[in-house]
Design a protein around this motif. Structure first.
Motif, PDB file in Angstrom:
ATOM      1  N   GLY A   1     -31.617 -85.100  22.385  1.00  0.00           N
ATOM      2  CA  GLY A   1     -31.976 -84.783  23.761  1.00  0.00           C
ATOM      3  C   GLY A   1     -32.155 -83.325  24.120  1.00  0.00           C
ATOM      4  O   GLY A   1     -32.178 -82.975  25.304  1.00  0.00           O
ATOM      5  N   PHE A   2     -32.318 -82.454  23.147  1.00  0.00           N
ATOM      6  CA  PHE A   2     -32.483 -81.032  23.438  1.00  0.00           C
ATOM      7  C   PHE A   2     -33.609 -80.771  24.432  1.00  0.00           C
ATOM      8  O   PHE A   2     -33.457 -79.977  25.364  1.00  0.00           O
ATOM      9  CB  PHE A   2     -32.736 -80.254  22.143  1.00  0.00           C
ATOM     10  N   CYS A   3     -34.728 -81.448  24.255  1.00  0.00           N
ATOM     11  CA  CYS A   3     -35.902 -81.184  25.094  1.00  0.00           C
ATOM     12  C   CYS A   3     -35.707 -81.628  26.542  1.00  0.00           C
ATOM     13  O   CYS A   3     -36.438 -81.181  27.427  1.00  0.00           O
ATOM     14  CB  CYS A   3     -37.136 -81.862  24.502  1.00  0.00           C
ATOM     15  N   SER A   4     -34.743 -82.470  26.801  1.00  0.00           N
ATOM     16  CA  SER A   4     -34.517 -82.937  28.172  1.00  0.00           C
ATOM     17  C   SER A   4     -33.372 -82.205  28.866  1.00  0.00           C
ATOM     18  O   SER A   4     -33.041 -82.522  30.004  1.00  0.00           O
ATOM     19  CB  SER A   4     -34.230 -84.440  28.172  1.00  0.00           C
ATOM     20  N   LEU A   5     -32.777 -81.218  28.204  1.00  0.00           N
ATOM     21  CA  LEU A   5     -31.644 -80.520  28.806  1.00  0.00           C
ATOM     22  C   LEU A   5     -32.043 -79.663  30.001  1.00  0.00           C
ATOM     23  O   LEU A   5     -31.310 -79.576  30.969  1.00  0.00           O
ATOM     24  CB  LEU A   5     -30.940 -79.632  27.775  1.00  0.00           C
ATOM     25  N   GLY A   6     -33.168 -78.997  29.929  1.00  0.00           N
ATOM     26  CA  GLY A   6     -33.525 -78.054  30.978  1.00  0.00           C
ATOM     27  C   GLY A   6     -32.701 -76.787  30.825  1.00  0.00           C
ATOM     28  O   GLY A   6     -31.761 -76.720  30.034  1.00  0.00           O
TER      29      GLY A   6
END
Length: 114
Positions: free
Chosen positions: A105-110
């Protein structure tokens, strides 16, 4: 296979990995202080853990998940199903980073999340 995120002993403390219970990766591959287990893996894992309080709640959960994923990816080196030299280990391990980062989920952390 649950391994738990622990960094400062060797690469990761792979305490529940197969018949090498209690073993760490570095003693098995002996790549030295500049090899992947100590010079990269343990170094950056420790940095993540040292700065954990700077992460949001979601960031802390991601840090735990990505650490687990990166450790799980190295189980074949601990249980003996892979026996590469240090360069092979480094290439394999680095090759798991993108999958683990994106998959956890790195890309969804913001930038600023809670």
């Amino acid at each position: 296979m649950e391994l738990g995120v622990t960094c400062s002993v060797g690469l990761f403390a792979l305490a529940s990995a197969s018949e090498h219970s209690g073993a760490c990766l570095e003693p098995l591959v002996q790549c030295g202080a500049n090899g992947y287990p100590l010079g990269f893996g343990a170094k950056y894992c420790d940095k993540f853990l040292e700065n954990k309080s700077d992460f949001s709640d979601r960031g802390q959960k991601w840090e735990e998940d990505v650490g687990q994923c990166l450790q799980d990816a190295l189980v074949p080196f601990v249980n003996g199903s892979k026996q590469p030299d240090c360069q092979d280990l480094k290439e394999y391990a680095i090759g798991t980073h993108a999958r683990c980062y994106v998959g956890t989920g790195f890309c969804s952390l913001g930038l600023w999340t809670n």
